[in-house]
Motif scaffolding. Sequence first.
Motif, PDB file in Angstrom:
ATOM      1  N   LYS A   5       0.104  -0.481  17.127  1.00  0.00           N
ATOM      2  CA  LYS A   5      -0.022  -1.935  17.285  1.00  0.00           C
ATOM      3  C   LYS A   5       1.173  -2.509  17.916  1.00  0.00           C
ATOM      4  N   GLN A  24      -1.315   4.054  12.857  1.00  0.00           N
ATOM      5  CA  GLN A  24      -1.944   2.764  13.145  1.00  0.00           C
ATOM      6  C   GLN A  24      -0.877   1.688  13.329  1.00  0.00           C
ATOM      7  N   ASP A  25       0.160   1.697  12.530  1.00  0.00           N
ATOM      8  CA  ASP A  25       1.225   0.709  12.654  1.00  0.00           C
ATOM      9  C   ASP A  25       2.004   0.892  13.952  1.00  0.00           C
ATOM     10  N   PHE A  30      -3.879   9.934   4.615  1.00  0.00           N
ATOM     11  CA  PHE A  30      -4.029   8.477   4.683  1.00  0.00           C
ATOM     12  C   PHE A  30      -2.712   7.815   5.061  1.00  0.00           C
ATOM     13  N   LYS A  31      -1.617   8.283   4.470  1.00  0.00           N
ATOM     14  CA  LYS A  31      -0.300   7.723   4.765  1.00  0.00           C
ATOM     15  C   LYS A  31       0.078   7.946   6.227  1.00  0.00           C
ATOM     16  N   SER A  62      -2.041   8.379   8.733  1.00  0.00           N
ATOM     17  CA  SER A  62      -2.911   7.568   9.592  1.00  0.00           C
ATOM     18  C   SER A  62      -2.462   6.107   9.602  1.00  0.00           C
ATOM     19  N   LYS A  63      -1.995   5.615   8.454  1.00  0.00           N
ATOM     20  CA  LYS A  63      -1.485   4.238   8.425  1.00  0.00           C
ATOM     21  C   LYS A  63      -0.222   4.102   9.287  1.00  0.00           C
ATOM     22  N   SER A  64       0.649   5.100   9.262  1.00  0.00           N
ATOM     23  CA  SER A  64       1.848   5.015  10.083  1.00  0.00           C
ATOM     24  C   SER A  64       1.513   5.097  11.570  1.00  0.00           C
ATOM     25  N   MET A  78       0.823  -1.185   0.000  1.00  0.00           N
ATOM     26  CA  MET A  78       0.000   0.000   0.000  1.00  0.00           C
ATOM     27  C   MET A  78       0.874   1.259   0.000  1.00  0.00           C
ATOM     28  N   LYS A  79       2.073   1.137   0.559  1.00  0.00           N
ATOM     29  CA  LYS A  79       2.973   2.273   0.631  1.00  0.00           C
ATOM     30  C   LYS A  79       3.393   2.724  -0.761  1.00  0.00           C
ATOM     31  N   THR A  86       0.495   4.535  -2.802  1.00  0.00           N
ATOM     32  CA  THR A  86       0.280   5.956  -2.526  1.00  0.00           C
ATOM     33  C   THR A  86       1.365   6.805  -3.184  1.00  0.00           C
TER      34      THR A  86
END
Length: 64
Positions: free
Chosen positions: A64, A60-61, A53-54, A56-58, A1-2, A5
């Motif tokens: 976790k 989120q990662d 979006f990028k 928010s994904k970072s 996904m990276k 984008t």
Amino acid sequence: MKYFTYIIIAIALVLIVTNAMKLDFNNLFEGDSVVGLICIAALLCAICLLLIFKMSKSIQDKSK
């Protein structure tokens, strides 16, 4: 996904340059110049959304 984008952002930048070539600075709000301005604004919004979006994904990662 990276990489997806990054590819979409690169395509958007190419399209911004292409639409910037359509601009007639003597008549900026007439004819094809208006279409170019609208496309440039839409592409800048798309780039901002992809960067959000990028980020928010970072986040989120990291959570976790």
